[in-house]
Write a protein that holds these residues in place. Structure first.
Motif, short mmCIF file in Angstrom:
data_model
loop_
_atom_site.label_atom_id
_atom_site.label_comp_id
_atom_site.label_asym_id
_atom_site.label_seq_id
_atom_site.Cartn_x
_atom_site.Cartn_y
_atom_site.Cartn_z
N VAL A 152 0.93 -1.00 0.20
CA VAL A 152 0.09 -0.25 0.12
C VAL A 152 0.78 1.23 0.00
N SER A 174 -10.41 -3.20 -1.49
CA SER A 174 -9.11 -2.14 -2.04
C SER A 174 -9.79 -0.82 -1.91
N ALA A 199 -7.39 -0.25 -9.64
CA ALA A 199 -7.25 -1.54 -8.79
C ALA A 199 -8.09 -2.58 -8.98
N LEU A 213 -2.94 -3.40 -7.69
CA LEU A 213 -2.94 -2.10 -6.84
C LEU A 213 -1.53 -1.44 -7.18
#
Lengths: 239, 317
Positions: free
Chosen positions: A59, A111, B107, B135
């Motif tokens: 991330v 997500s 994503a 991602l």
């Protein structure tokens, strides 16, 4: 019994407030040594485990664009948007995000949230702005409480939403484990049994969020004098 | 085929960039410490797949030593002042949300569509890693959108990434370190030892005692391991399957699903689940690293009670 030394090191290290990264690394190596492996083998196993987990921090790749947007005023814009919505309070805003996070996670869209991508640039500034619109500049500890609540909502919405989706990691893990034990279960029935807990989570945490508004108001009313004192000491630190 | 190595290279390049920004910041006191820390981390991403494991282990030990001995510096100040940001926010308006929302949008799109593509029979993207690779691609796409739209100086994204990364500091590496600890626990057989202790000390002769031991045990063991996935196989093999299902005739699906969710209550209360609890506290620049946990404790306890009740009421039907 000896391998449990790792757990002891972690509990003691966290309790004594040593740096957690150091504590965990020491615990990992101590666990390997206590299990009777040679030092070189332990370092190798530790290195391999670390390298194998490199997808965990993925991330952080969002930081260049998030930082760029912050520099261009993303947080300020998020505040302005919320300040324009009259019915928005911190609690109601976070309740809406809780619902959104649970629903999207239950569709497998995990997500769509996350602390670096959503909470820091958008949800936390919005939650702060909702409180500021009502009560003016927030004392530091109140502001921090609002931020901590924004982070918590992201977690709770994710944890108690995602298990309703049939292809999520935990459901796959449960199936895999039961298969090894000769029991075959359908992912849909596992997902179905996550629904009661999801509803409880929404009711429990949602209620707490609505109570948060009251508690913040009381905190600000109480801290009128205290907060100016806090800002004085804050200034002293910066000098 | 695009594999996870693609994401590793992106991470490595970003960490290397952060190390370089630190090194070039002459006004910053701890610049050598921070540069060395992020630089070593970059090496684990860029070269980790090719180095011997023992070298990787030593690299990680070196990173930890920097934190333990030299300490890392705090976040540098923001480049733009609040007034500048207010002006810029007014100028760009809601368009500022476009790059931010590009991340989840791309994503998701990638996760759904990339599986379908293949070149000469070889899938374009490693099917097992589609989510992570999507991602990674999404963050690149968002950065491109942001740069085209805002036209910042070329160094701005890296300087800003460094500001945020140094705000999170060592906590950024903690989740990965905990995953490594979990692997070491598994290697040393920690799980079965803990389950053995539980079985020996708790009287498990009523259905309620068994259910409560399983749900509370899941939460407790999860808070020790920092991860419900690590606790589930151990607790379910020790209590869930042999006692709830086999001895008392409980429903295996209800047991497993609610058991896992009881573990998630444990995740909410432990610093060991660093990526959910400690990292956001650092990312939001909260002075108390346990601030997020403190907010979550009441919800976790009530939800654990709810899970225990749900399992007790429905598992034996």
């Amino acid at each position: 019994m000896l391998p449990l030394i790792g757990i002891l090191i972690v509990i003691a290290g966290f309790a004594l407030r040593f740096n957690p990264l150091v504590v965990v690394a020491v615990a990992a190596i101590a666990t390997g040594v206590a299990a009777g492996h040679a030092t070189v083998d332990v370092i190798s196993a530790f290195g391999k485990a670390f390298i194998d987990s490199r997808s965990v921090p993925v991330v952080w790749l969002a930081l260049p664009v998030i930082g760029l947007l912050e520099r261009t005023g993303l947080k300020e814009r998020a505040r302005t948007v919320i300040a324009g919505i009259r019915v928005a309070t911190t609690g109601r805003l976070l309740l809406a995000y809780l619902a959104l996070r649970q629903i999207t996670a239950s569709l497998g869209l995990t997500s769509l949230g996350g602390h670096p991508q959503m909470v820091r640039p958008l949800i936390a500034p919005m939650a702060e702005a909702a409180a500021e619109t009502r009560w003016g500049e927030l004392p530091d500890h109140t502001r921090n409480r609002v931020k901590a609540n924004a982070a918590a909502v992201d977690n709770i919405g994710l944890f108690f939403g995602e298990d309703i989706f049939i292809a999520i990691g935990s459901i796959l893990l449960i199936r895999g484990f039961l298969d090894q034990n000769g029991i075959h279960v359908e992912p849909t029935s596992l997902a179905l049994w996550a629904v009661p807990t999801a509803i409880c989570a929404f009711v429990i945490h949602g209620t707490r969020l609505l109570l948060l508004d009251r508690s913040l108001r009381a905190e600000i009313a109480r801290g009128g004098a205290g907060s100016s004192l806090a800002s004085v000491t804050q200034d002293d630190h910066t000098r | 085929m695009i594999t996870l190595e693609f994401v590793n290279v992106l991470m490595g390049l970003m960490m290397a960039g952060i190390a370089i920004v630190n090194l070039r910041d002459r006004t910053y006191k701890k610049r050598y410490n921070n540069a060395a820390f992020w630089g070593l981390y970059a090496v684990t991403f860029l070269a980790g797949s090719y180095l011997p494991n023992v070298v990787n282990g030593l690299l990680v030990i070196a990173m930890v030593s920097i934190v333990a001995v030299g300490k890392l510096g705090a976040a540098p100040p923001e480049q733009a002042t609040r007034a500048e940001r207010e002006v810029s926010a007014a100028r760009w308006g809601n368009r500022l949300f476009i790059p931010a929302l590009t991340i989840p949008a791309v994503a998701l799109l990638g996760t759904f569509t990339l599986k379908g593509f293949s070149v000469n029979g070889v899938p374009l993207v490693d099917p097992k890693q589609v989510t992570l690779i999507s991602l990674g691609l999404a963050t690149v796409a968002a950065l491109i959108v942001g740069v085209i739209m805002l036209r910042p100086p070329p160094s701005a994204p890296m300087i800003e990434a460094r500001r945020l990364m140094d705000a999170v500091s060592w906590a950024a590496v903690l989740p990965q370190m905990l995953a490594a600890l979990g692997a070491m626990f598994a290697l040393a057989g920690v799980g079965p030892i803990v389950a053995g202790i539980l079985e020996r000390w708790i009287p498990l002769d009523t259905t309620f005692a068994v259910v409560a031991t399983y749900t509370i045990g899941m939460a407790l063991f999860t808070s020790i391991m920092g991860n419900a996935f690590a606790a589930f196989p151990v607790m379910t093999a020790a209590i869930g399957l042999p006692l709830i299902v086999h001895r008392f005739g409980g429903n295996v699906v209800t047991m497993a699903a609610v058991g896992m969710l009881s573990g998630f209550c444990g995740t909410l209360v432990t610093p060991m689940a660093a990526n959910f609890n400690i990292v956001p506290a650092a990312l939001l620049e909260l002075p108390d690293q346990n601030a997020v946990i403190k907010v979550q404790i009441p919800t976790a306890l009530m939800l654990l009670a709810a899970n225990t009740a749900i399992m007790y009421l429905f598992v034996f039907r």
